[in-house]
Motif scaffolding. Structure first.
Motif, PDB file in Angstrom:
ATOM      1  N   UNK A   1      28.103   1.425  18.809  1.00 57.11           N
ATOM      2  CA  UNK A   1      28.873   0.513  19.634  1.00 57.11           C
ATOM      3  C   UNK A   1      29.701  -0.376  18.733  1.00 57.11           C
ATOM      4  N   UNK A   2      31.014  -0.324  18.862  1.00 58.02           N
ATOM      5  CA  UNK A   2      31.862  -1.216  18.077  1.00 58.02           C
ATOM      6  C   UNK A   2      31.617  -2.667  18.502  1.00 58.02           C
ATOM      7  N   UNK A   3      31.431  -3.547  17.542  1.00 53.20           N
ATOM      8  CA  UNK A   3      31.058  -4.913  17.863  1.00 53.20           C
ATOM      9  C   UNK A   3      32.210  -5.909  17.786  1.00 53.20           C
ATOM     10  N   UNK A   4      33.053  -5.767  16.809  1.00 51.65           N
ATOM     11  CA  UNK A   4      34.130  -6.755  16.676  1.00 51.65           C
ATOM     12  C   UNK A   4      35.253  -6.419  17.661  1.00 51.65           C
ATOM     13  N   UNK A   5      36.030  -7.419  18.041  1.00 54.98           N
ATOM     14  CA  UNK A   5      37.161  -7.162  18.943  1.00 54.98           C
ATOM     15  C   UNK A   5      38.146  -6.139  18.362  1.00 54.98           C
ATOM     16  N   UNK A   6      38.354  -6.188  17.066  1.00 50.18           N
ATOM     17  CA  UNK A   6      39.282  -5.231  16.444  1.00 50.18           C
ATOM     18  C   UNK A   6      38.739  -3.809  16.522  1.00 50.18           C
ATOM     19  N   UNK A   7      37.435  -3.648  16.289  1.00 48.04           N
ATOM     20  CA  UNK A   7      36.817  -2.315  16.391  1.00 48.04           C
ATOM     21  C   UNK A   7      36.889  -1.803  17.821  1.00 48.04           C
ATOM     22  N   UNK A   8      36.584  -2.664  18.773  1.00 47.51           N
ATOM     23  CA  UNK A   8      36.643  -2.258  20.183  1.00 47.51           C
ATOM     24  C   UNK A   8      38.055  -1.833  20.569  1.00 47.51           C
ATOM     25  N   UNK A   9      39.029  -2.606  20.130  1.00 48.80           N
ATOM     26  CA  UNK A   9      40.414  -2.286  20.459  1.00 48.80           C
ATOM     27  C   UNK A   9      40.796  -0.931  19.877  1.00 48.80           C
ATOM     28  N   UNK A  10      40.382  -0.674  18.639  1.00 50.58           N
ATOM     29  CA  UNK A  10      40.690   0.597  17.994  1.00 50.58           C
ATOM     30  C   UNK A  10      40.044   1.763  18.745  1.00 50.58           C
ATOM     31  N   UNK A  11      38.785   1.591  19.157  1.00 47.05           N
ATOM     32  CA  UNK A  11      38.085   2.652  19.884  1.00 47.05           C
ATOM     33  C   UNK A  11      38.720   2.871  21.251  1.00 47.05           C
ATOM     34  N   UNK A  12      39.029   1.796  21.951  1.00 41.30           N
ATOM     35  CA  UNK A  12      39.660   1.933  23.276  1.00 41.30           C
ATOM     36  C   UNK A  12      41.014   2.620  23.147  1.00 41.30           C
ATOM     37  N   UNK A  13      41.774   2.297  22.121  1.00 39.69           N
ATOM     38  CA  UNK A  13      43.066   2.947  21.896  1.00 39.69           C
ATOM     39  C   UNK A  13      42.880   4.446  21.686  1.00 39.69           C
ATOM     40  N   UNK A  14      41.885   4.812  20.885  1.00 35.98           N
ATOM     41  CA  UNK A  14      41.611   6.237  20.646  1.00 35.98           C
ATOM     42  C   UNK A  14      41.161   6.920  21.938  1.00 35.98           C
ATOM     43  N   UNK A  15      40.330   6.242  22.723  1.00 38.89           N
ATOM     44  CA  UNK A  15      39.879   6.816  23.990  1.00 38.89           C
ATOM     45  C   UNK A  15      41.049   7.029  24.952  1.00 38.89           C
ATOM     46  N   UNK A  16      41.974   6.114  24.969  1.00 36.08           N
ATOM     47  CA  UNK A  16      43.152   6.270  25.831  1.00 36.08           C
ATOM     48  C   UNK A  16      43.998   7.448  25.374  1.00 36.08           C
ATOM     49  N   UNK A  17      44.077   7.640  24.055  1.00 37.30           N
ATOM     50  CA  UNK A  17      44.818   8.782  23.526  1.00 37.30           C
ATOM     51  C   UNK A  17      44.115  10.085  23.939  1.00 37.30           C
ATOM     52  N   UNK A  18      42.798  10.108  23.850  1.00 39.62           N
ATOM     53  CA  UNK A  18      42.031  11.287  24.259  1.00 39.62           C
ATOM     54  C   UNK A  18      42.215  11.537  25.752  1.00 39.62           C
TER      55      UNK A  18
END
Length: 94
Positions: A1-18
């Motif tokens: 689970x990404x914990x920092x806001x920057x990590x979460x944003x990066x993961x959400x961006x990748x998920x949106x791309x997927x």
């Protein structure tokens, strides 16, 4: 689970791309796109999912085993955690 806001944003961006790749694949199937092109899109989708899995797994390993100074939370039972992660990786690679 990404914990920092920057990590979460990066993961959400990748998920949106997927998600976009999956939607494009759906449209291609509906349009009757050639199998070779579909396979190429599937490979790209799989690569994106594998890349995300690798990033999340790396973060988890660093956090679990105290290798991330920001989130050092060593596992209470490292062997049990390794066993759990091995099962997770094996299930993902099937």
């Amino acid at each position: 689970m990404p914990h920092s806001p920057a990590e979460r944003k990066r993961v959400v961006t990748r998920l949106r791309r997927i998600k976009g790749q999956a939607e494009a694949l759906e449209r291609a199937v509906e349009a009757g796109t050639d199998c070779a092109d579909l396979l190429q899109q599937l490979a790209a989708l799989r690569g994106a999912a594998h890349g995300l899995m690798a990033d999340v797994l790396e973060g988890h390993l660093r956090e679990t085993f105290g290798l991330n100074a920001e989130r050092a939370l060593p596992a209470a039972d490292p062997q049990a955690e390794v066993d759990r992660l091995v099962l997770l990786v094996r299930s993902f690679t099937r």
